[in-house]
Design a protein around this motif. Sequence first.
Motif, mmCIF file in Angstrom:
data_model
loop_
_atom_site.group_PDB
_atom_site.id
_atom_site.type_symbol
_atom_site.label_atom_id
_atom_site.label_comp_id
_atom_site.label_asym_id
_atom_site.label_seq_id
_atom_site.Cartn_x
_atom_site.Cartn_y
_atom_site.Cartn_z
ATOM 1 N N LEU A 1 -12.071 2.366 10.795
ATOM 2 C CA LEU A 1 -10.908 2.464 9.570
ATOM 3 C C LEU A 1 -11.103 3.764 8.776
ATOM 4 O O LEU A 1 -10.352 4.301 8.427
ATOM 5 C CB LEU A 1 -11.194 1.281 8.560
ATOM 6 C CG LEU A 1 -10.580 0.068 9.082
ATOM 7 C CD1 LEU A 1 -11.248 -1.135 8.244
ATOM 8 C CD2 LEU A 1 -9.022 0.082 8.916
ATOM 9 N N PHE B 1 -7.967 5.074 6.509
ATOM 10 C CA PHE B 1 -7.870 3.989 6.135
ATOM 11 C C PHE B 1 -8.846 3.171 5.146
ATOM 12 O O PHE B 1 -9.622 2.205 5.160
ATOM 13 C CB PHE B 1 -7.511 2.535 7.004
ATOM 14 C CG PHE B 1 -6.210 2.808 7.843
ATOM 15 C CD1 PHE B 1 -5.149 2.129 7.354
ATOM 16 C CD2 PHE B 1 -6.236 3.642 8.958
ATOM 17 C CE1 PHE B 1 -3.923 2.139 8.187
ATOM 18 C CE2 PHE B 1 -5.247 3.662 9.732
ATOM 19 C CZ PHE B 1 -4.067 3.135 9.072
ATOM 20 N N TYR C 1 0.775 -1.159 0.154
ATOM 21 C CA TYR C 1 -0.222 0.110 -0.019
ATOM 22 C C TYR C 1 0.835 1.172 0.148
ATOM 23 O O TYR C 1 1.800 1.286 0.573
ATOM 24 C CB TYR C 1 -1.065 0.077 1.127
ATOM 25 C CG TYR C 1 -1.842 -1.090 1.329
ATOM 26 C CD1 TYR C 1 -2.973 -1.157 0.306
ATOM 27 C CD2 TYR C 1 -2.072 -2.240 2.186
ATOM 28 C CE1 TYR C 1 -3.908 -2.130 0.344
ATOM 29 C CE2 TYR C 1 -2.894 -3.226 2.188
ATOM 30 C CZ TYR C 1 -3.878 -3.026 1.447
ATOM 31 O OH TYR C 1 -4.659 -4.241 1.681
ATOM 32 N N ILE D 1 -8.135 -2.045 14.285
ATOM 33 C CA ILE D 1 -9.097 -0.666 14.180
ATOM 34 C C ILE D 1 -10.066 -0.799 13.114
ATOM 35 O O ILE D 1 -10.852 0.125 12.692
ATOM 36 C CB ILE D 1 -8.117 0.427 13.688
ATOM 37 C CG1 ILE D 1 -7.429 0.203 12.290
ATOM 38 C CG2 ILE D 1 -6.980 0.749 14.787
ATOM 39 C CD1 ILE D 1 -6.736 1.352 11.789
HETATM 40 S S1 SF4 Z 1 -5.468 -1.083 8.789
HETATM 41 FE FE1 SF4 Z 1 -6.252 -1.991 6.605
HETATM 42 S S2 SF4 Z 1 -4.356 -3.103 6.300
HETATM 43 FE FE2 SF4 Z 1 -4.226 -2.603 8.172
HETATM 44 S S3 SF4 Z 1 -4.722 -4.487 9.458
HETATM 45 FE FE3 SF4 Z 1 -6.474 -3.063 9.430
HETATM 46 S S4 SF4 Z 1 -7.440 -3.445 7.652
HETATM 47 FE FE4 SF4 Z 1 -5.612 -4.601 7.415
#
Ligand code: SF4
Length: 277
Positions: free
Chosen positions: A63, A68, A32, A59
Motif C-alpha cells: 500500500l 495508498f 476518497y 495490494i
Molecule cells: S487500496 Fe485501500 S481502499 Fe483499496 S482495497 Fe486496498 S485498503 Fe481498501
Amino acid sequence: MSNEITLNEKNRNHLKADCENCFGLCCVALPYGKSADFPFDKDGGTPCRNLQTNYLCGIHNDLRTKGFRGCVAYDCFGAGQKVSQFTYKGNDWRENPTSRKEMFDVFPIMQQLHEMLWYLSETLTLEAAQPIYSEVQAILEETEDFTRQSSEFFLTINITEHRAKVNDLLLRTSELVRAKISNQQKQFIRGKDLIGANLRRKNLRGANLRGALLIAADLREADLRMADLIGADFRDADLSGANLTGSLFLTQAQVNAAKGDMKTKLPIALTIPAHWR
Ligand code: SF4
C-alpha cells in the motif's frame, strides 16, 4: 494496578480492525479524493478497484509503495466487523443490494462510536482519572449500547451531541493526568504551526498537542510521555527513538501515518507498524 491495566487493554481488542470478518466497508462505503494518500478519486459506495471478492485488499502488502498511504493510516476501530457481523448478522451488501446503501451509511457512524469507545476505555486504565471513573463508565456503557442497536437507530442518532459529551470527559481526563505538569509545559505547543517543525529531543512531556499539525515534524528522540495527542496529525512525522509511553489518546492510525523505528516506545495497546521495521 498493572493487572487492571492489562485487563482493560485486553478489553480494547474488539476495537481493533478484523478485516477478515468485514465486508470491506472502508474500501467501499467511504469516498476518497486523489491526493498524496490515495492515487485516484473514489466515490462513497463504490468498491475500490483493489478490493477482492473475498473483501480483502489485493495490494495490502504494497500500500505505501503504491501511493495508498491513507489506507495504511485508516483505522475503523473494529466498526467494520461490528457492522458486518452484528448489525447485519453476516448478510453482505453484494447479496443484499437493498440494504447496501443503509449499511454504507451506518458504517461511518459506527466508526465514530467505536473511536469514542477506544478513548473512553483508555481513560479507565489511567489511575489519575479515578475521580471521574463512574461518569466515564456510564457514558462508555451508553456508547456500547448504541453500537448494539438496529440499523435504523444509527440514522437517527445525534452523533455530534454524543461526541461533545465524550469530549468533555476526555478533556477532564487529560487535565487530571497532566495535573502535575507545569502550565508553561502543558501549553507549550498549543496553537503553533508545527508542520515540519524541528522538535528533535524536545521535552514535550505533558504537552497539549490536541489536534496539532505535526506533519513531517522531526520528533526523533522526543519525550512525549503524558502528552495529550488526541487528533494530532503525525503524517510523515519522524518518531524514531521517541518515547510515547503514557501518552494520551494516541491511536494506531496516527502511528501508522508516521515514521519511526524499533527504538520508538509506544503505549502498550499499540504496535510497531510494518514500515518501521
Ligand atoms: S487500496 Fe485501500 S481502499 Fe483499496 S482495497 Fe486496498 S485498503 Fe481498501
